[in-house]
Design a protein around this motif. Sequence first.
Motif, PDB file in Angstrom:
ATOM      1  N   GLU A 229       0.813  -1.220   0.000  1.00  0.00           N
ATOM      2  CA  GLU A 229       0.000   0.000   0.000  1.00  0.00           C
ATOM      3  C   GLU A 229       0.847   1.271   0.000  1.00  0.00           C
ATOM      4  N   GLY A 230       2.141   1.133   0.126  1.00  0.00           N
ATOM      5  CA  GLY A 230       3.028   2.295   0.168  1.00  0.00           C
ATOM      6  C   GLY A 230       3.733   2.404   1.508  1.00  0.00           C
ATOM      7  N   ILE A 231       4.122   3.608   1.861  1.00  0.00           N
ATOM      8  CA  ILE A 231       4.847   3.872   3.105  1.00  0.00           C
ATOM      9  C   ILE A 231       3.909   4.598   4.060  1.00  0.00           C
ATOM     10  N   LYS A 232       3.788   4.060   5.275  1.00  0.00           N
ATOM     11  CA  LYS A 232       2.876   4.630   6.267  1.00  0.00           C
ATOM     12  C   LYS A 232       3.533   4.602   7.639  1.00  0.00           C
ATOM     13  N   MET A 233       3.014   5.428   8.515  1.00  0.00           N
ATOM     14  CA  MET A 233       3.458   5.391   9.917  1.00  0.00           C
ATOM     15  C   MET A 233       2.738   4.247  10.618  1.00  0.00           C
ATOM     16  N   GLU A 234       3.340   3.705  11.670  1.00  0.00           N
ATOM     17  CA  GLU A 234       2.672   2.697  12.482  1.00  0.00           C
ATOM     18  C   GLU A 234       1.444   3.321  13.128  1.00  0.00           C
ATOM     19  N   LYS A 235       0.340   2.579  13.171  1.00  0.00           N
ATOM     20  CA  LYS A 235      -0.908   3.108  13.728  1.00  0.00           C
ATOM     21  C   LYS A 235      -0.735   3.586  15.163  1.00  0.00           C
ATOM     22  N   VAL A 236       0.049   2.880  15.950  1.00  0.00           N
ATOM     23  CA  VAL A 236       0.279   3.267  17.346  1.00  0.00           C
ATOM     24  C   VAL A 236       0.927   4.654  17.418  1.00  0.00           C
ATOM     25  N   LYS A 237       1.875   4.939  16.528  1.00  0.00           N
ATOM     26  CA  LYS A 237       2.560   6.230  16.525  1.00  0.00           C
ATOM     27  C   LYS A 237       1.611   7.349  16.083  1.00  0.00           C
ATOM     28  N   VAL A 238       0.781   7.091  15.087  1.00  0.00           N
ATOM     29  CA  VAL A 238      -0.166   8.098  14.623  1.00  0.00           C
ATOM     30  C   VAL A 238      -1.192   8.387  15.700  1.00  0.00           C
ATOM     31  N   LYS A 239      -1.663   7.346  16.391  1.00  0.00           N
ATOM     32  CA  LYS A 239      -2.651   7.518  17.461  1.00  0.00           C
ATOM     33  C   LYS A 239      -2.099   8.434  18.540  1.00  0.00           C
ATOM     34  N   GLY A 240      -0.831   8.247  18.893  1.00  0.00           N
ATOM     35  CA  GLY A 240      -0.209   9.093  19.904  1.00  0.00           C
ATOM     36  C   GLY A 240      -0.190  10.557  19.515  1.00  0.00           C
TER      37      GLY A 240
END
Length: 72
Positions: free
Chosen positions: A58-69
Amino acid sequence: MASFVDDIIVKTEEEKEHDEIVKEVVKRLTKNDLYIKLEKYKWKVRKIIFLEIVIGPEGIKMEKVKVKGVLD
């Protein structure tokens, strides 16, 4: 004296192309007295986490845990 490389990421669209490129990378490393421990590496994975970033089809993404923070 031997030198070691910690991280190498090879991304291709097709498995056959991938195998050829990996062989070439290992050949060039060896030619320049650089070595990898094959047992430490993951081969032919579809998704990896590298420096807390998810790299996948799907490409390059941040880890969901990091985005949630950040969002919280």
